[in-house]
Design a protein around this motif. Sequence first.
Motif, PDB file in Angstrom:
ATOM      1  N   THR A  89       0.732  -1.228  -0.414  1.00 45.12           N
ATOM      2  CA  THR A  89      -0.004   0.335  -0.250  1.00 45.12           C
ATOM      3  C   THR A  89       0.786   1.120  -0.175  1.00 45.12           C
ATOM      4  N   GLY A  90       2.112   0.970   0.512  1.00 46.87           N
ATOM      5  CA  GLY A  90       2.954   1.897   0.173  1.00 46.87           C
ATOM      6  C   GLY A  90       2.813   3.086   2.022  1.00 46.87           C
ATOM      7  N   ARG A  91       2.318   2.417   2.962  1.00 51.35           N
ATOM      8  CA  ARG A  91       1.962   2.799   4.387  1.00 51.35           C
ATOM      9  C   ARG A  91       1.921   2.214   5.197  1.00 51.35           C
ATOM     10  N   VAL A  92       3.065   2.792   6.563  1.00 49.70           N
ATOM     11  CA  VAL A  92       3.761   1.900   7.365  1.00 49.70           C
ATOM     12  C   VAL A  92       2.307   1.142   7.855  1.00 49.70           C
ATOM     13  N   ASN A  93       2.627  -0.183   7.965  1.00 53.86           N
ATOM     14  CA  ASN A  93       1.882  -0.702   8.633  1.00 53.86           C
ATOM     15  C   ASN A  93       0.140  -1.152   8.197  1.00 53.86           C
ATOM     16  N   GLY A  94       0.562  -0.673   6.594  1.00 53.84           N
ATOM     17  CA  GLY A  94      -0.551  -0.988   5.484  1.00 53.84           C
ATOM     18  C   GLY A  94      -1.969  -0.197   6.211  1.00 53.84           C
ATOM     19  N   ASN A  95      -1.695   1.116   6.888  1.00 60.28           N
ATOM     20  CA  ASN A  95      -2.278   1.828   7.610  1.00 60.28           C
ATOM     21  C   ASN A  95      -3.540   0.952   9.001  1.00 60.28           C
ATOM     22  N   ASN A 145       1.352   5.729   9.162  1.00 54.71           N
ATOM     23  CA  ASN A 145       0.828   6.361   8.866  1.00 54.71           C
ATOM     24  C   ASN A 145      -0.327   8.063   8.906  1.00 54.71           C
ATOM     25  N   VAL A 146      -0.056   8.808   8.631  1.00 55.85           N
ATOM     26  CA  VAL A 146      -0.443   9.921   9.226  1.00 55.85           C
ATOM     27  C   VAL A 146      -1.174  11.134   8.039  1.00 55.85           C
ATOM     28  N   SER A 147      -2.188  11.610   8.790  1.00 56.13           N
ATOM     29  CA  SER A 147      -2.230  13.058   7.762  1.00 56.13           C
ATOM     30  C   SER A 147      -1.461  14.159   7.601  1.00 56.13           C
ATOM     31  N   TRP A 148      -1.493  14.380   6.705  1.00 56.80           N
ATOM     32  CA  TRP A 148      -0.313  15.659   6.928  1.00 56.80           C
ATOM     33  C   TRP A 148      -0.684  16.555   5.496  1.00 56.80           C
ATOM     34  N   ALA A 149      -0.428  17.830   6.314  1.00 58.55           N
ATOM     35  CA  ALA A 149      -0.632  19.249   5.574  1.00 58.55           C
ATOM     36  C   ALA A 149      -0.123  19.202   3.664  1.00 58.55           C
ATOM     37  N   THR A 157      -2.432  28.404  -0.171  1.00 60.79           N
ATOM     38  CA  THR A 157      -3.367  26.937   0.793  1.00 60.79           C
ATOM     39  C   THR A 157      -3.199  25.542   0.736  1.00 60.79           C
ATOM     40  N   TYR A 158      -3.474  24.941   1.661  1.00 61.25           N
ATOM     41  CA  TYR A 158      -2.759  23.639   1.825  1.00 61.25           C
ATOM     42  C   TYR A 158      -4.220  22.433   1.780  1.00 61.25           C
ATOM     43  N   VAL A 159      -3.588  20.845   1.351  1.00 62.10           N
ATOM     44  CA  VAL A 159      -4.496  19.810   1.629  1.00 62.10           C
ATOM     45  C   VAL A 159      -3.621  19.236   2.929  1.00 62.10           C
ATOM     46  N   SER A 160      -4.961  17.860   2.916  1.00 55.36           N
ATOM     47  CA  SER A 160      -3.704  16.859   3.507  1.00 55.36           C
ATOM     48  C   SER A 160      -4.356  15.486   2.590  1.00 55.36           C
ATOM     49  N   ARG A 161      -2.991  15.299   2.879  1.00 53.90           N
ATOM     50  CA  ARG A 161      -1.837  13.866   2.173  1.00 53.90           C
ATOM     51  C   ARG A 161      -1.984  12.669   3.445  1.00 53.90           C
ATOM     52  N   PRO A 162      -2.083  11.153   2.425  1.00 49.70           N
ATOM     53  CA  PRO A 162      -1.654  10.402   3.608  1.00 49.70           C
ATOM     54  C   PRO A 162      -0.040  10.407   3.093  1.00 49.70           C
ATOM     55  N   ARG A 163       1.026  10.555   4.717  1.00 47.24           N
ATOM     56  CA  ARG A 163       2.217  10.284   4.990  1.00 47.24           C
ATOM     57  C   ARG A 163       2.558   9.766   6.236  1.00 47.24           C
ATOM     58  N   ASN A 164       4.108   9.015   5.634  1.00 41.68           N
ATOM     59  CA  ASN A 164       4.999   8.138   6.493  1.00 41.68           C
ATOM     60  C   ASN A 164       5.890   9.122   7.128  1.00 41.68           C
ATOM     61  N   VAL A 165       5.947   8.171   8.753  1.00 43.57           N
ATOM     62  CA  VAL A 165       6.012   9.030   9.682  1.00 43.57           C
ATOM     63  C   VAL A 165       6.585   8.978  10.776  1.00 43.57           C
ATOM     64  N   MET A 166       8.062   9.269  11.106  1.00 47.80           N
ATOM     65  CA  MET A 166       8.741   9.179  12.808  1.00 47.80           C
ATOM     66  C   MET A 166       7.868   9.533  14.086  1.00 47.80           C
ATOM     67  N   VAL A 167       7.316   9.096  14.588  1.00 47.09           N
ATOM     68  CA  VAL A 167       6.983   9.352  15.765  1.00 47.09           C
ATOM     69  C   VAL A 167       7.578   9.426  16.814  1.00 47.09           C
ATOM     70  N   LEU A 168       8.154  10.720  17.040  1.00 48.98           N
ATOM     71  CA  LEU A 168       9.001  11.049  18.128  1.00 48.98           C
ATOM     72  C   LEU A 168       8.013  11.238  20.011  1.00 48.98           C
ATOM     73  N   ARG A 169       7.747  10.221  20.646  1.00 53.04           N
ATOM     74  CA  ARG A 169       6.901  10.805  21.983  1.00 53.04           C
ATOM     75  C   ARG A 169       8.287  11.119  22.841  1.00 53.04           C
ATOM     76  N   GLN A 170       7.509  11.973  23.431  1.00 55.16           N
ATOM     77  CA  GLN A 170       8.630  12.035  25.284  1.00 55.16           C
ATOM     78  C   GLN A 170       9.755  12.954  25.058  1.00 55.16           C
ATOM     79  N   MET A 171       9.133  14.301  23.745  1.00 53.59           N
ATOM     80  CA  MET A 171      10.333  14.969  23.668  1.00 53.59           C
ATOM     81  C   MET A 171      10.440  16.125  24.890  1.00 53.59           C
ATOM     82  N   THR A 172      10.870  16.642  25.259  1.00 50.98           N
ATOM     83  CA  THR A 172      10.474  18.010  26.536  1.00 50.98           C
ATOM     84  C   THR A 172      10.981  19.052  24.872  1.00 50.98           C
ATOM     85  N   PRO A 173      10.420  20.152  25.718  1.00 44.44           N
ATOM     86  CA  PRO A 173      10.305  21.313  24.757  1.00 44.44           C
ATOM     87  C   PRO A 173      11.774  21.958  24.343  1.00 44.44           C
TER      88      PRO A 173
END
Length: 243
Positions: A89-95, A145-149, A157-173
């Motif tokens: 599908t081209g999407r991480v984990n088959g979306n 795989n998430v929705s990405w502007a 103008t901006y549109v939403s498209r599916p994109r594969n991302v790396m999720v980075l959790r628990q980051m301090t500011p």
Amino acid sequence: MRILSLDRRTSAGIWAPAARQRGFSMLELSIALVVIGLIVGAIAIGRDLQRNASYQRISSSFVQGWLMAYDAYVAGTGIVPGDSAAAPTGRVNGNTSELCGNAMLNVFQAAGIRLPQGRAEGQADRYAYLDSNGNPQEVQVCFQNVSWAEPGAAVGTYVSRPRNVMVLRQMTPALASLLDAQIDGNADARFGRLRENSQANQVAVVNGVAWSVDERMAFGSANATTLDESQVAVVTGWLVMNR
């Protein structure tokens, strides 16, 4: 005639004048305070340098290491991690869901991909560090795989498209800002390759925004407490992949 204060006896049994009680002068107190200030400042600078060095290792070894692992997986298998080889599908984990934890590690290891050095053996997806108050934190990597502007057909103008991302959790500011500045050239939670998860698909937002938390906020709170003993608040970021 000078009168002496007789309040102690010598070894010969003769009364002798008492020794004067002498305190610290203002000059001596000032010097002592300056020395203490220099010591405290040196400790604070050393702590900041150590923390910044840790953030740099997270950026150069951990995050960049996972970017390389992802690209190596795609180059070696022809699909993105977790996708179906029979019907890609081209999407991480088959979306279907987020690819995280042991399930993610197993996918990469099964393809013979060398994983970055993480917190410990079997925890290559995590990296432990200290926040600005010296409290322990742990950043974690996942893929999704998430929705990405993205820019639309007209300027502004901006549109939403599916994109594969790396999720980075628990980051301090501070960590999020450092990574954002290194990846995109400036810290902006809405635009660029690294975005805050809540801002990544805001198609109606045309101006940059700051990250939703800062170093004054305590863990689990959006209010500025400015307490040195608090564990600093954290945020989740999405780093868009090339494929």
